[in-house]
Design an enzyme around this catalytic site. Structure first.
Site, PDB file in Angstrom:
ATOM      1  N   PHE A  81      18.131  60.194   1.710  1.00  0.00           N
ATOM      2  CA  PHE A  81      19.407  59.692   1.215  1.00  0.00           C
ATOM      3  C   PHE A  81      20.235  60.784   0.529  1.00  0.00           C
ATOM      4  O   PHE A  81      21.328  60.510   0.027  1.00  0.00           O
ATOM      5  CB  PHE A  81      19.193  58.500   0.283  1.00  0.00           C
ATOM      6  CG  PHE A  81      18.941  57.203   1.014  1.00  0.00           C
ATOM      7  CD1 PHE A  81      19.086  57.124   2.392  1.00  0.00           C
ATOM      8  CD2 PHE A  81      18.578  56.056   0.326  1.00  0.00           C
ATOM      9  CE1 PHE A  81      18.869  55.928   3.071  1.00  0.00           C
ATOM     10  CE2 PHE A  81      18.362  54.857   0.986  1.00  0.00           C
ATOM     11  CZ  PHE A  81      18.501  54.798   2.364  1.00  0.00           C
ATOM     12  N   ASN A 110      13.233  65.782  -0.869  1.00  0.00           N
ATOM     13  CA  ASN A 110      13.920  67.058  -0.643  1.00  0.00           C
ATOM     14  C   ASN A 110      15.409  66.913  -0.969  1.00  0.00           C
ATOM     15  O   ASN A 110      16.283  66.935  -0.115  1.00  0.00           O
ATOM     16  CB  ASN A 110      13.698  67.571   0.781  1.00  0.00           C
ATOM     17  CG  ASN A 110      14.091  66.581   1.851  1.00  0.00           C
ATOM     18  OD1 ASN A 110      14.122  65.377   1.616  1.00  0.00           O
ATOM     19  ND2 ASN A 110      14.386  67.084   3.044  1.00  0.00           N
ATOM     20  N   ASP A 137      12.900  58.496   9.834  1.00  0.00           N
ATOM     21  CA  ASP A 137      13.263  59.852   9.403  1.00  0.00           C
ATOM     22  C   ASP A 137      14.781  59.985   9.368  1.00  0.00           C
ATOM     23  O   ASP A 137      15.349  60.989   9.812  1.00  0.00           O
ATOM     24  CB  ASP A 137      12.639  60.909  10.311  1.00  0.00           C
ATOM     25  CG  ASP A 137      12.764  62.328   9.759  1.00  0.00           C
ATOM     26  OD1 ASP A 137      13.124  62.474   8.581  1.00  0.00           O
ATOM     27  OD2 ASP A 137      12.514  63.289  10.522  1.00  0.00           O
TER      28      ASP A 137
END
Length: 424
Positions: free
Chosen positions: A61, A92, A303
């Site tokens: 996000f 990340n 993903d």
């Protein structure tokens, strides 16, 4: 008190009988064939499929740090439009959730800005690259649903070993993005097509060499090890063998690795076909489909990786890795696997709800019954829809599936008894 009545819906378990579902105060209050209730908002499902809300254990996000690509708000809107009521956000971002304080801020932000339930991964090691691990037990106590360095492979076996031991103490899953840097190099597509495209290739061993290492470590530690976006035939075989030997391993596969392979790159040369891991050979694609059908692969995860138009501009070398997936996942699986008879709706429900909820010990409901939390999704299985670039709730539309005709678009999504998405 919230009151909502869904009329004339079809269940996976009883497709021949239409049911009504009454929702009161965040829960399913009644299920029947012809419920008559006054003073409630009514959704006429018109035969649409009703399922427990979908669960995605692998989304990006981009919030905080890259909110030009996505935010918690827009990402959760995309999830709701896709029928997902629970998602697990990868770490990340900037700053990386290495500490309890940083993680706590993200957990609060997810809750305040999200339309759906957004659980948060914490990083295995500082900045996703450090060789010493973070305080995984402390992060778990702060709210980390699991641990991952997704976007980076854990290069050191000693780091992964320490992380698995800590994850066992924390009673959390370790999810691995498999990428050996030396074997990855500067590759941008699967090695099998690199020469033809005159670009650097990604050796499939970049995935499988780390996978083999980690499965041995998981067996030694007893950790629950989860394989993110499995993409190779050899990888499927390694997971299958590990399960036979009692290793606590689960695995996911993305819709794009199930439905696309390197032949698409030759045909279309679309930068939206650039992802990591890359699209593999037709043999690899057949293997991940077979692995999903036989239970070697436990679940499907998108993903979801949004990027700006500028990120995806250029060619296979310069464009960013990754595609969006939340809003197209269910219809793609239904259209390409269920309608042709390759899979059943019960299997899709297991891959997108029951298996991820069980593996990650989530509170997401996996059945539709009285007293259950009202996290639900409705899908139109009868009418064709052409995916359009201007309809996405996500900030980004970097997907190779624009223009594809699909069935199974989301009609409505309900979270904690509240209607958070309804199709026009």
């Amino acid at each position: 008190m919230t009151r909502l009545l869904i009329k004339h819906a079809q269940m996976v378990e009883q497709p021949e009988q239409l049911i009504d579902v009454l929702i009161e105060d965040e829960q399913i209050a009644a299920i029947g064939s012809s419920l008559a209730v006054s003073g409630v908002e009514v959704i006429d499902a018109r035969g649409a499929l009703i399922m427990p809300g979908l669960v995605d254990v692998h989304v990006h996000f981009r919030d905080p740090g890259q909110t030009d690509k996505e935010t918690i708000t827009t990402g959760s809107k995309a999830a709701a439009r896709g029928g997902f009521t629970t998602v697990l956000a990868m770490p990340n971002v900037q700053p990386v959730p290495n500490t309890a304080a940083t993680l706590h801020e993200m957990v609060i932000h997810n809750h305040e800005k999200g339309l759906v339930h957004i659980e948060q991964y914490a990083a295995v090691s500082a900045e996703l690259t450090d060789q010493s691990i973070n305080d995984l037990v402390g992060l778990a106590q702060t709210g980390a649903v699991a641990f991952s360095n997704d976007g980076k492979g854990v290069q050191s076996a000693a780091t992964m070993l320490a992380a698995m031991k800590a994850a066992v103490k924390a009673n959390r899953v370790i999810s691995a993005h498999l990428e050996d840097n030396d074997l990855m190099g500067h590759g941008v597509v699967d090695q099998s097509v690199a020469d033809q495209l005159q670009v650097a290739g990604i050796d499939p061993l970049a995935e499988t060499s780390q996978l083999a290492r980690d499965l041995v470590l998981a067996q030694a530690t007893g950790a629950h090890y989860h394989v993110a976006h499995l993409s190779t035939k050899n990888g499927v075989e390694l997971v299958r063998l590990a399960k036979l030997h009692g290793v606590h391993v689960t695995a996911e596969v993305t819709p794009h690795h199930l439905l696309l392979d390197t032949t698409a790159i030759h045909t279309r040369k679309d930068v939206n076909l650039k992802m990591n891991p890359p699209l593999r050979t037709p043999t690899d694609r057949a293997a991940v489909v077979a692995g999903l059908l036989d239970g070697t692969i436990d679940m499907v995860a998108t993903d979801h990786a949004p990027h700006t138009v500028a990120d995806k501009a250029g060619d296979m070398v310069s464009a960013a890795f990754g595609i969006t997936g939340l809003e197209t996942c269910f219809p793609l699986l239904y259209t390409h696997l269920v309608r042709p008879g390759i899979a059943t709706l019960a299997q899709v429900q297991r891959w997108l709800n029951q298996a991820p909820a069980k593996a990650f010990k989530l509170s997401a409901p996996t059945t539709i019954r009285v007293g259950q939390k009202a996290d639900l999704a409705l899908f139109d299985l009868e009418h064709a829809h052409t995916i359009q670039a201007d309809e996405f709730a996500s900030k980004s539309v970097n997907t190779p599936f624009i223009g594809e005709k699909v069935y199974g678009m989301t009609v409505a999504t309900i979270v904690d008894g509240q209607l958070v998405y309804r199709a026009d």
